[in-house]
Design a protein around this motif. Structure first.
Motif, mmCIF file in Angstrom:
data_model
loop_
_atom_site.group_PDB
_atom_site.id
_atom_site.type_symbol
_atom_site.label_atom_id
_atom_site.label_comp_id
_atom_site.label_asym_id
_atom_site.label_seq_id
_atom_site.Cartn_x
_atom_site.Cartn_y
_atom_site.Cartn_z
ATOM 1 N N ASP A 153 0.783 -1.206 0.034
ATOM 2 C CA ASP A 153 -0.010 -0.019 0.101
ATOM 3 C C ASP A 153 0.836 1.324 -0.288
ATOM 4 O O ASP A 153 0.486 2.254 -0.682
ATOM 5 C CB ASP A 153 -0.954 -0.016 1.350
ATOM 6 C CG ASP A 153 -1.980 -0.955 1.208
ATOM 7 O OD1 ASP A 153 -1.891 -1.871 0.000
ATOM 8 O OD2 ASP A 153 -2.714 -1.065 2.199
ATOM 9 N N LEU A 154 1.975 1.177 0.789
ATOM 10 C CA LEU A 154 2.727 2.347 0.848
ATOM 11 C C LEU A 154 3.384 2.905 -0.394
ATOM 12 O O LEU A 154 3.448 3.824 -0.912
ATOM 13 C CB LEU A 154 3.870 2.226 1.803
ATOM 14 C CG LEU A 154 4.520 2.972 2.597
ATOM 15 C CD1 LEU A 154 3.513 4.017 3.286
ATOM 16 C CD2 LEU A 154 5.495 2.505 3.498
ATOM 17 N N ASN A 155 3.969 1.690 -1.064
ATOM 18 C CA ASN A 155 4.460 1.902 -2.562
ATOM 19 C C ASN A 155 3.717 2.337 -3.445
ATOM 20 O O ASN A 155 3.499 3.330 -4.070
ATOM 21 C CB ASN A 155 5.070 0.453 -2.966
ATOM 22 C CG ASN A 155 6.287 0.216 -2.506
ATOM 23 O OD1 ASN A 155 7.289 0.994 -2.706
ATOM 24 N ND2 ASN A 155 6.616 -1.222 -2.580
ATOM 25 N N LEU A 156 2.227 1.915 -3.508
ATOM 26 C CA LEU A 156 1.280 2.232 -4.282
ATOM 27 C C LEU A 156 1.015 3.779 -3.928
ATOM 28 O O LEU A 156 0.803 4.504 -5.003
ATOM 29 C CB LEU A 156 -0.094 1.424 -4.374
ATOM 30 C CG LEU A 156 0.099 -0.013 -4.914
ATOM 31 C CD1 LEU A 156 -0.979 -1.175 -4.455
ATOM 32 C CD2 LEU A 156 0.397 0.149 -6.394
ATOM 33 N N ALA A 157 0.671 3.948 -3.007
ATOM 34 C CA ALA A 157 0.338 5.327 -2.464
ATOM 35 C C ALA A 157 1.319 6.556 -2.562
ATOM 36 O O ALA A 157 0.876 7.601 -3.221
ATOM 37 C CB ALA A 157 0.020 5.376 -0.958
ATOM 38 N N ILE A 158 2.513 6.082 -2.595
ATOM 39 C CA ILE A 158 3.699 6.956 -2.869
ATOM 40 C C ILE A 158 3.507 7.326 -4.361
ATOM 41 O O ILE A 158 3.477 8.637 -4.830
ATOM 42 C CB ILE A 158 4.997 6.518 -2.437
ATOM 43 C CG1 ILE A 158 4.902 6.680 -0.761
ATOM 44 C CG2 ILE A 158 6.074 7.408 -2.774
ATOM 45 C CD1 ILE A 158 6.097 6.218 -0.089
ATOM 46 N N ALA A 159 3.401 6.295 -5.220
ATOM 47 C CA ALA A 159 3.641 6.395 -6.601
ATOM 48 C C ALA A 159 2.338 6.986 -7.075
ATOM 49 O O ALA A 159 2.510 8.118 -7.835
ATOM 50 C CB ALA A 159 3.757 5.101 -7.088
ATOM 51 N N ASN A 160 1.238 6.948 -6.428
ATOM 52 C CA ASN A 160 0.178 7.432 -6.778
ATOM 53 C C ASN A 160 0.094 9.114 -6.443
ATOM 54 O O ASN A 160 -0.146 9.831 -7.191
ATOM 55 C CB ASN A 160 -0.842 6.862 -6.269
ATOM 56 C CG ASN A 160 -2.485 7.546 -6.566
ATOM 57 O OD1 ASN A 160 -2.668 7.144 -7.596
ATOM 58 N ND2 ASN A 160 -3.076 7.952 -5.648
ATOM 59 N N ALA A 161 0.749 9.369 -5.481
ATOM 60 C CA ALA A 161 0.774 10.599 -4.961
ATOM 61 C C ALA A 161 1.559 11.425 -5.747
ATOM 62 O O ALA A 161 1.434 12.489 -6.144
ATOM 63 C CB ALA A 161 1.115 10.759 -3.536
ATOM 64 N N ARG A 162 2.808 10.998 -6.264
ATOM 65 C CA ARG A 162 3.865 11.743 -6.988
ATOM 66 C C ARG A 162 3.044 11.787 -8.401
ATOM 67 O O ARG A 162 3.334 12.931 -9.020
ATOM 68 C CB ARG A 162 5.043 10.517 -7.244
ATOM 69 C CG ARG A 162 5.964 10.703 -6.344
ATOM 70 C CD ARG A 162 7.181 9.993 -6.505
ATOM 71 N NE ARG A 162 8.193 9.796 -5.351
ATOM 72 C CZ ARG A 162 9.057 10.750 -5.254
ATOM 73 N NH1 ARG A 162 9.035 11.950 -5.983
ATOM 74 N NH2 ARG A 162 9.839 10.630 -4.091
#
Lengths: 841, 185
Positions: A735-744
């Motif tokens: 989730d952390l990976n996805l969320a950071i990528a999404n936020a970027r």
């Protein structure tokens, strides 16, 4: 208000968990800048001061992070206060819950899992609960929403209906295809090549019990101008038998290798593991389904000592998985999907044996892990539909969905319980020999060079099986036919040597009386003994080769052979000494008081029970096969005896043994944990290591990414600060990976220096790099135990709650993490097994 | 591509509609009439098959019309020894299923042959573009829904795309099972 001591003075605040929760969060964080009396708008959202984050700031994290409660202050809160849901939501000023699966701007991929990971049942079920509440609430808004709600409510039933229909159809295809292809080894129908031998001679009057051949049926020697009998014909038939067997086996093995390696084996150990909450991507996919069906037809026809029943469960589960994607409720939620898979497994057994109730019980007893009553009813419905469809297809032309259906209503006498229990003991012994030998061989295959030649191995085993099997008529024939023959009682229509009794059918009054066995029976017994040995040895080598193969039919055959031999023995005893006290006069009237076919049935149940360690479902399957409840007591006695003997000689059934061999992360709910270790002994990190944690509002994106790079954990606890180690929640790596990528991608201005804020509203950093709110992916209700909790309790929690990890605290501070992998390794270590054999990514 | 196969398959079905077989039968097994007449214990049995309605599937309806003359007057003795069973089937389903099975197996074998023999040759030529695809695919898996692709040329691309993805998955499965032996032993 006394009921809610946590409530403060504002009466408008609804009587809800949510509001209590909100307040709880705000206080436990301990760093809230808001005064606790500000109940109405407790702001626990991160204090991101940046503009453009209005949406995120509006959200309130709920207990499992992936769905939110959006608050729209514009809407009226007092609408329809009668309904429970309305009451539930009346606390906040009108709102809508958005759950991740239905929202467009949500982070994609949240709530799914990587390959070879365990699922978090609690989280998935909570997600579904929120989704359901959302739908129920929306239902009052418009007709369309009402229809959507209704569709949601019945989609489970529709899904299992579709699964049942498809399973029935696929089972029919397999039955017809396999029976045609099996007979292709002996010959071909002259006028209609698509018929097997029996169908070819369907309306022929001339069948004179010459192995069921008729003039339309062209055997291979006849094709070459030879006669039907004679040494030349025998050799040609022999060669064709071996040749076809090799062709089928080679096709099956190479199709499996080429298109879907996951299609090999029986699949039940893997289905068990998947149902216990494990992800194996592609194991239940489209290609696996197609190749398993085609490969199963081919490998059954090749005459290998294997059956189609176990793979039917896998096929049905594949159908369940594929069809569940039509219904997002199930397709997107792994925990809910497993309800459909349980029902599908029931349908698989239902069509394999024509035993719907047995299928449901099989799913309950053997494969399923989480089996609520709702699933029971759905399984029942699914099994019913599947059996009905297969029955309408009528693949064997006998009005039943299995070839070896027999109808019995002969009485049995009390004394016979002794041989039945004896059969149970024999069955348990045969099963133990089989399990031990098979596991030894599979382990040898796993660790030696043999494993590098999967297709060659299949070919060698097929060649040996065909060469050995052809001379003996009982191994030459299809195993299902053999079982049918052994289950059957000797009547007029049965002309096999097994029924070569000195009977004359001229006495009208008694249908079948007991009679002395003639030479044919004794010859048949010798052949059966040989067949038993050959089948046992060949099945040991067959189960585990890289083609679709199940072991229900071979074990049934083994037991049926043993049972029939014992039955003939008891029958002849009763014939020669009808007056001894054992038979208590019941056999003295000249009636046929002992039925060898019944012994075959009991023996089959005993061996199958010993191999799989099933009891209830096995007995139900067997009595559904025979269409009579009269034999429940003999079957129960044999199944019980066989289970006891099996448990005494070897601890595990074949499926559990294969799960252990492969090291699947399966936490068996049958085993007990009997050691005295504590949670502190098991948790990670061990001494001298540091626990990788994330702080709630002081780490930058770069810090988090470095942490993700340097460690390989699948989840990180979130704490208030590194010094205090007070626990806030838990966040998953994925989730952390996805969320950071999404936020970027989506949020402007996110750089490596942006502060990641999970919770708490400390001093909102002001400045150009806006902070990154990740409260949506934070699980704020992780299960925690203290470090002094006995492992027994922890293991129980993992089993019963289906946890993925639990956090260990000491004096309220975070100390470590226990994951399912740690638990499994610890269990293995305690049992003196290699803890590194657990399969995990 | 699939339409063509379906057409071939249908024509196959039409061509092979040869001799018609009945869907129902009544099958009776009796001892030979000599057993009754001479009181000899014979093990040879006779099969009588007739196409009669289910309620006529018994000794009176099937056997007596044929052997009535031989066992005149002793029907009461002969009939109880016969076993009659009414059976039905669906020849169309059997035919369609068997032909489908043959077709599917042939298709799979042809495709397997293609993948083994021709595919490496084609791929060698298209190596460069293939590399591009994998990169794009990686991006799209991480980066969510890929933007809608263009018109016709990209349909082919997407198919190759899917195929590559599938091939990667199968390779992974093969590695798990045949090389590392971590599963399904």
């Amino acid at each position: 208000m006394e009921r809610f001591p946590l409530k403060s003075s504002v009466p408008k605040m609804g009587t809800t968990y949510q509001s209590v929760y909100k307040k709880g969060v705000s206080t436990t964080n301990g760093r809230s800048v808001h005064s606790p009396s500000e109940d109405d708008m407790v702001d626990i959202t991160p204090g991101c001061g940046a503009a453009g984050l209005q949406q995120a700031a509006d959200t309130t994290p709920t207990n499992h992070g992936t769905f939110q409660l959006y608050e729209h202050s514009s809407r009226n809160s007092t609408a329809s206060p009668n309904s429970y849901i309305a009451q539930y939501f009346s606390s906040s000023a009108g709102d809508a819950i958005i759950f991740s699966g239905m929202q467009d701007d949500d982070i994609p991929g949240i709530g799914q899992y990587d390959d070879f990971h365990t699922i978090d049942w609690q989280r998935d079920i909570a997600r579904d609960r929120m989704r359901h509440r959302y739908i129920v609430k929306k239902r009052q808004d418009s007709i369309l929403d009402l229809i959507k709600g209704a569709h949601d409510a019945w989609s489970g039933w529709v899904c299992v209906l579709l699964v049942g229909v498809c399973t029935g159809v696929v089972a029919g295809v397999i039955d017809i295809g396999a029976s045609w292809m099996t007979d292709l080894k002996f010959g071909i129908c002259r006028q209609a090549f698509w018929f097997n031998r029996e169908q070819c001679c369907w309306s022929s009057n001339e069948t004179t019990f010459d192995h069921g051949n008729c003039s339309q049926w062209l055997t291979w020697p006849q094709m070459f101008g030879e006669s039907r009998e004679g040494p030349g014909a025998y050799i040609i038939s022999y060669i064709f038998y071996i040749g076809w067997a090799l062709v089928f086996a080679a096709l099956s093995a190479s199709l499996v290798r080429m298109f879907a390696p996951y299609a090999c084996g029986s699949g039940i150990p893997e289905i068990k593991t998947i149902l216990s909450g494990f992800i194996i991507r592609g194991y239940l996919g489209k290609w696996t389904l197609i190749i398993k069906v085609v490969g199963l037809i081919l490998s059954v026809s090749s005459g290998l000592s294997l059956g189609k029943e176990g793979p039917m469960v896998h096929i049905a589960s594949c159908l369940g998985n594929i069809l569940s994607y039509l219904f997002p409720k199930y397709g997107r939620n792994e925990a809910k999907k497993r309800e459909i898979l349980s029902a599908a497994a029931a349908a698989g057994v239902s069509v394999a044996f024509g035993a719907p109730i047995g299928g449901v019980l099989f799913s309950l007893e053997e494969v399923s892990y989480y089996f609520p009553l709702k699933t029971l009813w759905r399984s029942f419905f699914c099994a019913l539909i599947a059996a009905f469809i297969l029955r309408s297809i009528n693949p064997f032309g006998n009005e039943h969905s299995v070839l070896f259906f027999v109808e019995y209503n002969k009485p049995w006498i009390f004394f016979e319980l002794i041989p039945f229990v004896g059969l149970g003991i024999i069955g348990g012994c045969i099963a133990t020999i089989f399990i031990k030998a098979n596991i030894y061989w599979c382990r040898y295959r796993k660790y030696s060079k043999l494993g590098q030649y999967p297709v060659t191995e299949v070919l060698v085993v097929t060649l040996l099986t065909a060469v050995i099997a052809y001379p003996n008529p009982y191994t030459r024939m299809n195993t299902s036919q053999l079982i049918y023959l052994l289950f059957n009682q000797c009547g007029i229509s049965n002309s096999d040597p097994l029924c070569d009794y000195n009977r004359n059918f001229t006495d009208v009054n008694s249908a079948i009386e007991k009679a002395a066995a003639e030479a044919g029976v004794y010859r048949a017994i010798w052949q059966l003994v040989l067949a038993l040995a050959v089948k046992l040895v060949m099945t040991v080598f067959t189960f585990g080769i890289k083609v679709p193969c199940g072991l229900f039919i071979p074990s049934l055959a083994l037991g049926a052979i043993a049972g029939r031999i014992v039955g003939i023995g008891v029958e002849q005893l009763a014939y020669h000494y009808p007056k001894i006290w054992l038979f208590s006069g019941e056999c003295s009237t000249g009636d046929d008081c002992i039925t060898p076919g019944l012994y075959a049935m009991v023996g089959a149940a005993a061996v199958l029970g010993g191999v799989t360690r099933m009891t209830v479902s096995l007995v139900v399957i067997m009595f559904e096969l025979t269409g009579g409840v009269r034999y429940i007591v003999p079957l129960m006695a044999a199944a019980m005896a066989s289970k006891w003997v099996g448990d005494a000689l070897g601890r595990q059934g074949i499926y559990d043994a294969h799960i252990a061999l492969n090291g699947y992360p399966f936490l068996d709910s049958k085993d007990e944990f009997q050691h005295t270790s504590l949670a502190a002994d098991v948790m990670q990190p061990k001494r001298n290591e540091t626990l990788a944690v994330i702080t709630q509002d002081s780490m930058t994106v770069d810090d988090v990414e470095t942490l993700l790079k340097e460690t390989e954990h699948n989840g990180y606890p979130v704490v208030v600060s590194k010094e205090s180690q007070y626990l806030v929640g838990f966040v998953l790596r994925r989730d952390l990976n996805l969320a950071i990528a999404n936020a970027r991608r989506t949020i402007e201005g996110i750089t490596g220096q942006s502060v990641v804020v999970f919770a708490g509203a400390g001093n909102p950093p002001t400045g150009p790099p806006p902070c990154l709110p990740l409260n949506r992916i934070l699980d704020m209700a992780p299960i925690t135990v203290t470090d002094q909790t006995p492992m027994e309790t922890v293991v129980d929690m993992f089993r019963k709650l289906g946890l993925r990890q639990t956090l260990v605290t000491h004096n309220g501070r975070l100390l470590g993490v226990i994951t399912k992998k740690d638990v499994l390794r610890h269990v293995k270590q305690m049992d003196n097994e290699d803890p590194n054999s657990v399969l995990f990514n | 591509m699939y339409l063509k196969y379906i057409l071939i398959f249908l024509s196959g079905v039409i061509i092979v509609t040869g001799q018609s077989y009945e869907d129902k039968r009544c099958k009776c097994v009796c001892p030979s009439p000599a057993a009754v007449l001479n009181n000899t214990a014979g093990s040879d049995r006779r099969l009588y098959i007739a196409n009669v309605p289910p309620n006529k599937c018994n000794c009176d309806g099937v056997i007596l019309p044929r052997v009535g003359a031989d066992i005149k007057g002793r029907e009461q003795e002969f009939c109880p020894r016969c076993e009659c069973k009414y059976e039905n089937r669906n020849t169309t389903i059997i035919k369609v299923v068997v032909i489908i099975v043959i077709w599917v197996i042939m298709l799979l074998v042809v495709y397997m042959g293609f993948l083994i023999c021709l595919d490496p040759l084609i791929n060698k030529r298209a190596k460069a573009s293939y590399q591009e695809h994998t990169n794009e695919d990686d991006e799209s898996t991480v980066g969510g829904p890929s933007q809608p692709m263009g018109a016709r040329g990209n349909v082919l691309n997407r198919v190759t795309h899917q195929q590559d993805k599938w091939k990667r998955q199968v390779r992974e499965q093969r590695r798990n099972i045949y090389d590392r032996h971590t599963m399904l032993n």
